[in-house]
Write an enzyme that holds these catalytic residues in place. Structure first.
Site, PDB file in Angstrom:
ATOM      1  N   ASP A  81     -11.717  -9.809   4.478  1.00  0.00           N
ATOM      2  CA  ASP A  81     -12.985  -9.897   3.734  1.00  0.00           C
ATOM      3  C   ASP A  81     -13.484 -11.340   3.739  1.00  0.00           C
ATOM      4  OD1 ASP A  81     -13.058  -7.194   3.051  1.00  0.00           O
ATOM      5  OD2 ASP A  81     -13.553  -7.591   0.952  1.00  0.00           O
ATOM      6  N   ASP A  94      -1.775 -18.707   1.181  1.00  0.00           N
ATOM      7  CA  ASP A  94      -2.707 -19.450   0.307  1.00  0.00           C
ATOM      8  C   ASP A  94      -3.397 -20.559   1.093  1.00  0.00           C
ATOM      9  OD1 ASP A  94      -0.216 -20.673   0.495  1.00  0.00           O
ATOM     10  OD2 ASP A  94      -0.181 -21.390  -1.580  1.00  0.00           O
ATOM     11  N   TYR A 105       0.813  -1.217   0.000  1.00  0.00           N
ATOM     12  CA  TYR A 105       0.000   0.000   0.000  1.00  0.00           C
ATOM     13  C   TYR A 105       0.849   1.272   0.000  1.00  0.00           C
ATOM     14  CZ  TYR A 105      -4.547  -2.229   0.759  1.00  0.00           C
ATOM     15  OH  TYR A 105      -5.708  -2.938   0.616  1.00  0.00           O
ATOM     16  N   LYS A 141       4.105 -15.477   3.207  1.00  0.00           N
ATOM     17  CA  LYS A 141       4.364 -16.248   1.984  1.00  0.00           C
ATOM     18  C   LYS A 141       5.868 -16.483   1.939  1.00  0.00           C
ATOM     19  CE  LYS A 141       3.088 -18.085  -1.976  1.00  0.00           C
ATOM     20  NZ  LYS A 141       2.305 -19.352  -2.035  1.00  0.00           N
ATOM     21  N   ASP A 145      -5.919  -7.466   4.119  1.00  0.00           N
ATOM     22  CA  ASP A 145      -7.059  -6.886   3.402  1.00  0.00           C
ATOM     23  C   ASP A 145      -7.907  -8.020   2.829  1.00  0.00           C
ATOM     24  OD1 ASP A 145      -8.646  -4.892   2.094  1.00  0.00           O
ATOM     25  OD2 ASP A 145      -7.582  -5.352   0.230  1.00  0.00           O
TER      26      ASP A 145
HETATM   27  C1  IPM Z   1     -10.326  -1.963   3.776  1.00  0.00           C
HETATM   28  C2  IPM Z   1     -10.611  -1.365   2.424  1.00  0.00           C
HETATM   29  C3  IPM Z   1      -9.523  -0.342   2.132  1.00  0.00           C
HETATM   30  C4  IPM Z   1      -8.210  -1.082   2.044  1.00  0.00           C
HETATM   31  C5  IPM Z   1      -9.770   0.522   0.890  1.00  0.00           C
HETATM   32  C6  IPM Z   1     -11.099   1.250   0.960  1.00  0.00           C
HETATM   33  C7  IPM Z   1      -8.652   1.494   0.672  1.00  0.00           C
HETATM   34  O1  IPM Z   1     -10.683  -2.373   1.475  1.00  0.00           O
HETATM   35  O2  IPM Z   1     -10.266  -1.205   4.765  1.00  0.00           O
HETATM   36  O3  IPM Z   1     -10.156  -3.185   3.858  1.00  0.00           O
HETATM   37  O4  IPM Z   1      -7.869  -1.638   0.989  1.00  0.00           O
HETATM   38  O5  IPM Z   1      -7.499  -1.117   3.043  1.00  0.00           O
HETATM   39 MG    MG Z   2     -10.561  -4.333   2.252  1.00  0.00          MG
END
Ligand code: IPM
Ligand code: MG
Length: 361
Positions: free
Chosen positions: A253, A225, A142, A193, A249
Site C-alpha cells: 500500500d 521498519d 493471515y 524483522k 500487505d
Molecule cells: C490486499 C487486501 C487484502 C489483504 C484484504 C482485502 C483481505 O488488503 O490484497 O492487500 O489484506 O490481503
Molecule cells: Mg492490502
C-alpha cells in the site's frame, strides 16, 4: 482458434465498475490476436454474502479451478462490517488464495513519468521509481494457528494470531523473489524483522541459503521498519522486494503512493495451477457507484494475466502501451487528474484504452 476460459469475480464496490473494463480490453486484445475468451462470472465478497450467505458463492471455487485464469475485482465495504469474522467478505478472497495455493503475490509499483505530480510525494523522491513487491500470500499471521479470542468471566479477553512459516514456505517465495529479480535489475531486498522475531530469523537464514543458487542477483536484508522509511525517502534504491504476508500487505500500500495513485496498481497472485489477477486498490466505498473509479489497475492486471497465465507477451505489451499512450495524450481519471483538468469516468477511460489497443492490433 485458442479459447481461454477466464473466471470473472468483480466482487464489491468499484470492483464491479473496473472489472468490466478489463474484460473489454481482453476482448479487444483477443480479436487482434485470434484468440477467444470465454468469461464466466461468479459472486465473491459482500455480493456473495447477500446472495448466498457465504463470502464465496457455491461453485465459485470450482469455476476458478476450471479456468485458465481469474480476473478479480475487490471485496468488502461498510455494509458488511458487522458480520461474523468467519463470513466477512475478505474471507472469500483469503479462501481463494489458500485453496488455489496462490503463495506468490507480485505487486509492481512503477511511477509513470507523466504522473510524477499525481503523487503526494516530491518529484525528486518518486521520479524513476520502478519496483516489484513480492508478497508471500498464504502464510504468516493471515493463516497461522492458533488463532482466536478467549473471553474471560471477568469481562476481559485475549486474542491470538500466529506468525508461522516453515522453511519450505520461505524457500519457495524466496525462489520467486530471485527469479523475478533476475529478469529485472538483479537486486533483491528481503524484508524482515530479524532483530526481534524468530520467524524472521528463519526467514533470513533460508533466504541467505537460497541466494547461493542465484549468484548473479545481489541480495540485501532490510528490516521492515527501516524499509517503510526508505520507501518514501529514496524508493529508487529498490528494485525487487520479497517479504512475508503482513509486511507485504502494508508495504505494498505504501509503495502504491509512489506510483501516483492506488488506482494504477495491478497485481498477480501465482503459485498454483491457475493465477489470480486483481487491482491493489480495494472497493473504495467512498467513490463506489459513481462511475469515476480509475480502471487502469484492473486493466494492467489483465495485462499481467496475459503475461503470466497465457504467455501472451506481445498482447500484454500492447495493453501496457495502450495505457501509456492514453496517459500521454493527457487523459486522466479523477484520482490522477491535476486541478482544473476535466477527469474521464471509468467507462470513458476504458473506451480510450480499448480504442488504443485496437489501433495497435
Ligand atoms: C490486499 C487486501 C487484502 C489483504 C484484504 C482485502 C483481505 O488488503 O490484497 O492487500 O489484506 O490481503
Ligand atoms: Mg492490502
Amino acid at each position: 482458434m485458442a479459447t481461454y476460459r477466464i473466471a470473472v469475480l468483480p466482487g464489491d464496490g468499484i470492483g464491479q465498475e473496473v472489472t468490466p473494463e478489463a474484460v473489454r480490453v481482453l476482448k479487444a486484445v483477443g480479436k487482434g490476436a485470434g484468440v477467444s475468451f470465454e468469461f464466466e462470472e461468479a459472486l465473491v465478497g459482500g455480493a456473495a454474502i447477500d446472495a448466498t450467505g457465504a463470502p464465496l458463492a457455491p461453485g465459485a471455487l470450482a469455476l476458478c479451478r476450471r479456468a485458465h485464469a481469474i480476473l478479480f475485482g475487490a471485496v468488502g465495504g461498510p455494509k458488511w462490517e458487522g458480520v461474523a469474522h468467519e463470513v466477512r467478505p475478505e474471507r472469500g478472497l483469503l479462501a481463494l488464495r489458500k485453496e488455489l495455493d496462490l503463495y506468490a503475490n507480485l505487486r509492481p509499483a512503477k511511477c509513470f513519468p507523466m504522473l510524477v505530480d499525481a503523487s503526494p510525494l516530491k518529484r525528486s523522491v518518486v521520479e524513476g521509481t520502478d519496483l516489484m513487491v513480492i508478497r508471500e500470500l498464504t502464510g504468516g499471521l493471515y493463516f497461522g494457528e492458533p488463532r482466536g479470542v478467549e473471553r474471560f468471566a471477568d469481562g476481559g479477553a485475549r486474542a491470538v494470531n500466529t506468525m508461522a512459516y516453515t522453511s519450505r514456505e520461505i524457500e519457495r517465495i524466496a525462489r520467486t523473489g530471485f527469479e523475478v529479480a533476475r529478469k529485472r535489475r538483479k537486486r533483491l531486498a528481503s524484508v524482515d524483522k530479524a532483530n526481534v522475531l524468530v520467524v524472521s530469523q528463519l526467514w533470513r537464514e533460508v533466504v541467505t541459503r537460497v541466494a547461493g543458487d542465484y549468484p548473479d542477483v545481489t541480495l540485501e536484508h532490510v528490516l521492515v521498519d527501516n524499509c517503510a522509511m526508505a520507501l518514501v525517502q529514496r524508493p529508487t534504491q529498490f528494485d525487487t522486494l520479497v517479504t512475508e504476508n503482513t509486511f507485504g500487505d502494508i508495504l505494498s500500500d505504501e509503495a502504491a503512493i509512489l506510483a501516483g495513485s492506488m488506482g494504477m496498481l495491478p497485481s498477480a497472485s501465482l503459485g498454483g495451477a491457475v493465477g489470480l489477477y486483481e487491482p491493489v486498490h480495494g472497493t473504495a466505498p467512498d467513490i463506489a457507484g459513481r462511475g469515476i473509479a480509475n480502471p487502469i489497475a484492473a486493466i494492467l492486471s489483465a495485462a499481467m494475466l496475459l503475461r503470466y497465465s497465457l504467455d501472451m507477451q506481445q498482447e500484454a505489451d500492447r495493453v501496457e502501451r495502450a495505457v501509456q499512450r492514453v496517459l500521454e495524450q493527457g487523459h486522466r481519471t479523477a484520482d490522477i487528474a491535476a486541478a482544473g483538468v476535466r477527469p474521464a469516468g471509468t467507462r470513458e477511460m476504458g473506451d480510450l484504452i480499448v480504442r488504443e489497443v485496437e489501433a495497435q492490433g
